[in-house]
Design a protein around this motif. Structure first.
Motif, short mmCIF file in Angstrom:
data_model
loop_
_atom_site.label_atom_id
_atom_site.label_comp_id
_atom_site.label_asym_id
_atom_site.label_seq_id
_atom_site.Cartn_x
_atom_site.Cartn_y
_atom_site.Cartn_z
N UNK A 70 15.77 -0.23 13.61
CA UNK A 70 15.21 -0.85 14.81
C UNK A 70 14.17 0.13 15.35
N UNK A 71 13.87 0.09 16.62
CA UNK A 71 12.81 0.97 17.12
C UNK A 71 13.15 2.45 17.01
N UNK A 72 14.40 2.81 17.31
CA UNK A 72 14.77 4.22 17.39
C UNK A 72 15.78 4.69 16.36
N UNK A 73 16.48 3.76 15.71
CA UNK A 73 17.53 4.14 14.78
C UNK A 73 17.25 3.62 13.37
N UNK A 225 21.43 -10.63 13.20
CA UNK A 225 21.15 -9.41 13.95
C UNK A 225 21.73 -8.19 13.23
N UNK A 226 20.95 -7.13 13.17
CA UNK A 226 21.37 -5.90 12.48
C UNK A 226 22.13 -4.99 13.45
N UNK A 227 23.24 -4.50 12.99
CA UNK A 227 24.01 -3.51 13.76
C UNK A 227 23.88 -2.17 13.05
N UNK A 228 23.34 -1.18 13.73
CA UNK A 228 23.14 0.14 13.14
C UNK A 228 24.08 1.13 13.82
N UNK A 229 24.95 1.74 13.02
CA UNK A 229 25.91 2.70 13.56
C UNK A 229 25.91 3.96 12.70
#
Length: 273
Positions: A70-73, A225-229
């Motif tokens: 995404x924008x930051x991760x 929707x993408x979940x980034x962890x």
């Protein structure tokens, strides 16, 4: 600035402004290849056998990675593949390199990264600060797929390891290398494959010494929707501690295998740089 370059710049700025209005996400697929410097000697070692072993090594270093962002991760990890059964070559050689699958998380806003790594069956979680590289932006451009990319370069002091079977030791060589990246402002995020980041656009191609990484597919704002962890689990260490652990594990492997070396067959494998 000529009219063509001005038009491109205006398009990029308008495109970036449009993306700012939405929850921007993406998935990029990369293909990675690495050259291997292989030299083998022995009374029973033929040119055909050397080529066969080199081809085996080359194939094992061909990998596919996925970068979700995404924008930051961003999260960068190797695609899982079904293991194929080992088949002994006609010369009696079967080369298989056990490499851990890493999961790399980067947060460019917080300037930190986390990398989960398996070292001989033990899981580690490397947590450290994200250091911005001193990229030099070049004027050269080229197209990668549908994207106009700009060239950037940086230099880095690195140490490569050479494993020599006759002495069962590794030799370190330190030198300076140039890393070349191609990024596109059409995707205005500062992410990229592996530890490459910090440019005014997504990095689509990297030439890093003997390793090349090329983006083969991009999906922007997918329906799901993408979940980034960040990865979880493993002994927490910093990067310096991780390097010390890797060096120690290499020494243990050498000592454990030194008594099993076949006389009359020596080889040198250089990986890195």
């Amino acid at each position: 600035m000529n009219i063509k370059m001005l038009s491109i710049l205006i398009f990029f700025l308008a495109f970036a402004e449009a993306l700012q209005a939405q929850d921007f996400q993406g998935v990029a697929t990369y293909k990675s290849r690495r050259q291997v410097d292989l030299k083998m000697e022995g009374k029973n070692m033929t040119d055909a056998m050397q080529k066969q072993i080199a081809d085996q090594l080359k194939k094992q270093f061909e990998k596919t990675y996925t970068l979700t962002f995404d924008r930051n991760q961003s999260l960068y990890k190797e695609d899982e593949k079904l293991a194929r059964p080992d088949v002994a070559s006609s010369g009696g050689f079967q080369i298989k390199i056990s490499q851990s699958r890493e999961i790399l998380y980067k947060n460019t806003a917080a300037k930190r990264y986390e990398r989960q790594e398996d070292v001989l069956g033990k899981i580690f979680l490397v947590q450290d600060s994200l250091q911005k590289s001193d990229w030099q932006l070049e004027k050269e451009t080229k197209s990668i797929g549908d994207y106009t990319c700009f060239k950037a370069t940086r230099t880095e002091d690195v140490t490569s390891q050479t494993f020599e079977s006759d002495s069962m030791k590794t030799k370190d060589t330190t030198f300076t290398k140039t890393i070349t990246a191609w990024y596109t402002p059409q995707i205005p995020v500062s992410h990229g494959p592996a530890m490459n980041w910090g440019l005014p656009g997504l990095i689509l191609e990297v030439q890093d010494g003997d390793q090349s990484i090329l983006c083969s597919q991009i999906v922007l704002n997918p329906e799901d929707k993408i979940e980034i962890h960040a990865p979880e689990g493993g002994k927490i260490v910093d990067e310096a501690s991780m390097k010390a652990i890797q060096e120690e594990k290499m020494k243990e492997w050498i000592e454990r295998n030194s008594s099993n070396r076949e006389d009359g067959k020596t080889f040198t494998i250089k990986i890195g740089g």
